[in-house]
Design an enzyme around this catalytic site. Structure first.
Site, PDB file in Angstrom:
ATOM      1  N   ASP A 168      10.594  30.453  34.028  1.00  0.00           N
ATOM      2  CA  ASP A 168      10.247  29.033  34.074  1.00  0.00           C
ATOM      3  C   ASP A 168       9.688  28.662  35.443  1.00  0.00           C
ATOM      4  O   ASP A 168       8.703  27.916  35.545  1.00  0.00           O
ATOM      5  CB  ASP A 168      11.451  28.163  33.720  1.00  0.00           C
ATOM      6  CG  ASP A 168      12.664  28.426  34.613  1.00  0.00           C
ATOM      7  OD1 ASP A 168      12.777  29.531  35.187  1.00  0.00           O
ATOM      8  OD2 ASP A 168      13.523  27.528  34.713  1.00  0.00           O
ATOM      9  N   THR A 193      37.213   4.754  42.254  1.00  0.00           N
ATOM     10  CA  THR A 193      36.954   6.192  42.123  1.00  0.00           C
ATOM     11  C   THR A 193      35.715   6.434  41.269  1.00  0.00           C
ATOM     12  O   THR A 193      34.870   7.270  41.600  1.00  0.00           O
ATOM     13  CB  THR A 193      38.172   6.898  41.506  1.00  0.00           C
ATOM     14  OG1 THR A 193      39.287   6.741  42.386  1.00  0.00           O
ATOM     15  CG2 THR A 193      37.897   8.382  41.302  1.00  0.00           C
ATOM     16  N   THR A 234      18.957  20.944  34.353  1.00  0.00           N
ATOM     17  CA  THR A 234      20.341  21.412  34.500  1.00  0.00           C
ATOM     18  C   THR A 234      20.588  21.823  35.946  1.00  0.00           C
ATOM     19  O   THR A 234      21.620  21.491  36.540  1.00  0.00           O
ATOM     20  CB  THR A 234      20.612  22.589  33.554  1.00  0.00           C
ATOM     21  OG1 THR A 234      20.335  22.182  32.210  1.00  0.00           O
ATOM     22  CG2 THR A 234      22.057  23.035  33.647  1.00  0.00           C
ATOM     23  N   ASP A 264      11.753  20.868  39.913  1.00  0.00           N
ATOM     24  CA  ASP A 264      12.131  20.755  38.504  1.00  0.00           C
ATOM     25  C   ASP A 264      13.580  20.299  38.435  1.00  0.00           C
ATOM     26  O   ASP A 264      14.500  21.062  38.745  1.00  0.00           O
ATOM     27  CB  ASP A 264      11.953  22.104  37.811  1.00  0.00           C
ATOM     28  CG  ASP A 264      12.211  22.043  36.311  1.00  0.00           C
ATOM     29  OD1 ASP A 264      12.394  20.927  35.782  1.00  0.00           O
ATOM     30  OD2 ASP A 264      12.232  23.110  35.673  1.00  0.00           O
ATOM     31  N   ASP A 316       9.428  25.856  25.531  1.00  0.00           N
ATOM     32  CA  ASP A 316      10.215  26.071  26.740  1.00  0.00           C
ATOM     33  C   ASP A 316      11.689  26.059  26.352  1.00  0.00           C
ATOM     34  O   ASP A 316      12.228  25.014  25.984  1.00  0.00           O
ATOM     35  CB  ASP A 316       9.904  24.967  27.761  1.00  0.00           C
ATOM     36  CG  ASP A 316      10.930  24.883  28.875  1.00  0.00           C
ATOM     37  OD1 ASP A 316      11.482  25.931  29.253  1.00  0.00           O
ATOM     38  OD2 ASP A 316      11.182  23.763  29.363  1.00  0.00           O
ATOM     39  N   TYR A 336       8.124  36.688  46.660  1.00  0.00           N
ATOM     40  CA  TYR A 336       9.583  36.613  46.535  1.00  0.00           C
ATOM     41  C   TYR A 336      10.182  37.984  46.840  1.00  0.00           C
ATOM     42  O   TYR A 336       9.681  39.006  46.380  1.00  0.00           O
ATOM     43  CB  TYR A 336       9.915  36.196  45.110  1.00  0.00           C
ATOM     44  CG  TYR A 336      11.191  35.402  44.914  1.00  0.00           C
ATOM     45  CD1 TYR A 336      11.458  34.280  45.681  1.00  0.00           C
ATOM     46  CD2 TYR A 336      12.105  35.753  43.919  1.00  0.00           C
ATOM     47  CE1 TYR A 336      12.601  33.531  45.475  1.00  0.00           C
ATOM     48  CE2 TYR A 336      13.250  35.013  43.698  1.00  0.00           C
ATOM     49  CZ  TYR A 336      13.497  33.902  44.478  1.00  0.00           C
ATOM     50  OH  TYR A 336      14.635  33.161  44.259  1.00  0.00           O
ATOM     51  N   GLY A 365      15.156  26.071  27.609  1.00  0.00           N
ATOM     52  CA  GLY A 365      15.901  25.820  28.834  1.00  0.00           C
ATOM     53  C   GLY A 365      17.370  26.168  28.695  1.00  0.00           C
ATOM     54  O   GLY A 365      17.819  26.707  27.681  1.00  0.00           O
ATOM     55  N   ASN A 366      18.140  25.836  29.716  1.00  0.00           N
ATOM     56  CA  ASN A 366      19.573  26.086  29.686  1.00  0.00           C
ATOM     57  C   ASN A 366      20.301  25.160  28.729  1.00  0.00           C
ATOM     58  O   ASN A 366      21.358  25.510  28.199  1.00  0.00           O
ATOM     59  CB  ASN A 366      20.162  25.920  31.099  1.00  0.00           C
ATOM     60  CG  ASN A 366      19.707  27.012  32.034  1.00  0.00           C
ATOM     61  OD1 ASN A 366      19.946  28.181  31.796  1.00  0.00           O
ATOM     62  ND2 ASN A 366      19.037  26.625  33.115  1.00  0.00           N
ATOM     63  N   THR A 367      19.733  23.979  28.500  1.00  0.00           N
ATOM     64  CA  THR A 367      20.418  22.980  27.684  1.00  0.00           C
ATOM     65  C   THR A 367      19.711  22.730  26.362  1.00  0.00           C
ATOM     66  O   THR A 367      20.337  22.767  25.296  1.00  0.00           O
ATOM     67  CB  THR A 367      20.529  21.648  28.462  1.00  0.00           C
ATOM     68  OG1 THR A 367      21.136  21.886  29.732  1.00  0.00           O
ATOM     69  CG2 THR A 367      21.373  20.650  27.675  1.00  0.00           C
TER      70      THR A 367
END
Length: 244
Positions: A96, A172, A120, A117, A6, A87, A8-10
């Site tokens: 994914d 903060t 990210t 899921d 898999d 869709y 992924g974005n990261t």
């Protein structure tokens, strides 16, 4: 044996399966791809197939270098899936998300399923009890929420995930942690409540890098499995073989 990957974005996640049994899981950075897969294949020399689902920017050639050792498969929108895709823009639906929807359909037949899921981004995918994929939602994950507060304001600091000490942030730093983390949890619970109000015979599947953290905090009952995408990738591949 099957090696599922898999992208992924990261990061990249991988697992070796023998039928539906996970033999070992792996997590590594994108720049380690070829080195890590080589090591995995050295350890599991009986792997016959490498199955890839990618939303990241890894070139196919990085995987095709292993074609002399095993069969390499990339899931695309043209593959057969165990649900009816309703869709409105099916070609834009992430692979994914399609794999997750397929896994939910195969593992939990004849139920209304919501797959969350939390990585990210947070993605929500709904498949009804008649196996129609209806869509869902996409919103920023924890890391993106911290980063956006820093990047799009003049003075707010860039923080990394930390559990808030209190709902009322008295600095903060604590106000940011409270807003990001509690807002994250409230959002997901709110989505779940909306689906539950409309649909019965319902199951919620929670996965992704933040699944373990969320599972302890959501007020709704869920099925949490941080490796659900890799398991779904293996099951969807088996379904593809049986139905091509």
């Amino acid at each position: 044996m099957i090696l599922t990957v898999d992208v992924g974005n990261t990061r990249i996640k991988a697992a070796v399966f023998e039928e539906n049994n996970v033999l070992e899981n792996f997590v590594f950075e994108k720049n380690e791809l070829e080195k890590k897969i080589k090591k995995i294949l050295e350890k599991f020399q009986n792997c016959s197939d490498l199955v890839v689902a990618s939303v990241g920017n890894i070139e196919k050639e990085s995987f095709l270098t292993f074609e002399n050792r095993l069969n390499v498969h990339f899931f695309t929108h043209e593959d057969v899936f165990p649900f009816h895709n309703q869709y409105a823009t099916p070609k834009t639906l992430g692979i994914d998300r399609m794999i997750l929807a397929a896994g939910a359909t195969l593992q939990f037949p004849k139920k209304n399923r919501l797959v969350i899921d939390a990585g990210t981004c947070i993605t929500y995918d709904f498949i009804d009890e008649n196996d129609n994929y209806l869509g869902g939602a996409i919103s920023p994950g924890l890391r993106l929420r911290y980063e956006s507060l820093h990047q799009f304001t003049a003075k707010l600091p860039l923080l990394t995930f930390e559990e808030p000490e209190n709902y009322v942030g008295n600095s903060t730093k604590q106000a940011i942690h409270s807003g990001v983390v509690n807002g994250f949890v409230y959002e997901i619970d709110g989505f779940i409540d909306e689906y539950r109000a409309e649909f019965s015979n319902f199951i919620i599947i929670l996965t992704g890098g933040d699944a373990e953290f969320l599972a302890k905090r959501l007020k709704n009952t869920i099925f949490a499995n941080s490796n659900f995408l890799l398991e779904s990738l293996n099951q969807t591949f088996q379904y593809k073989i049986d139905n091509d």
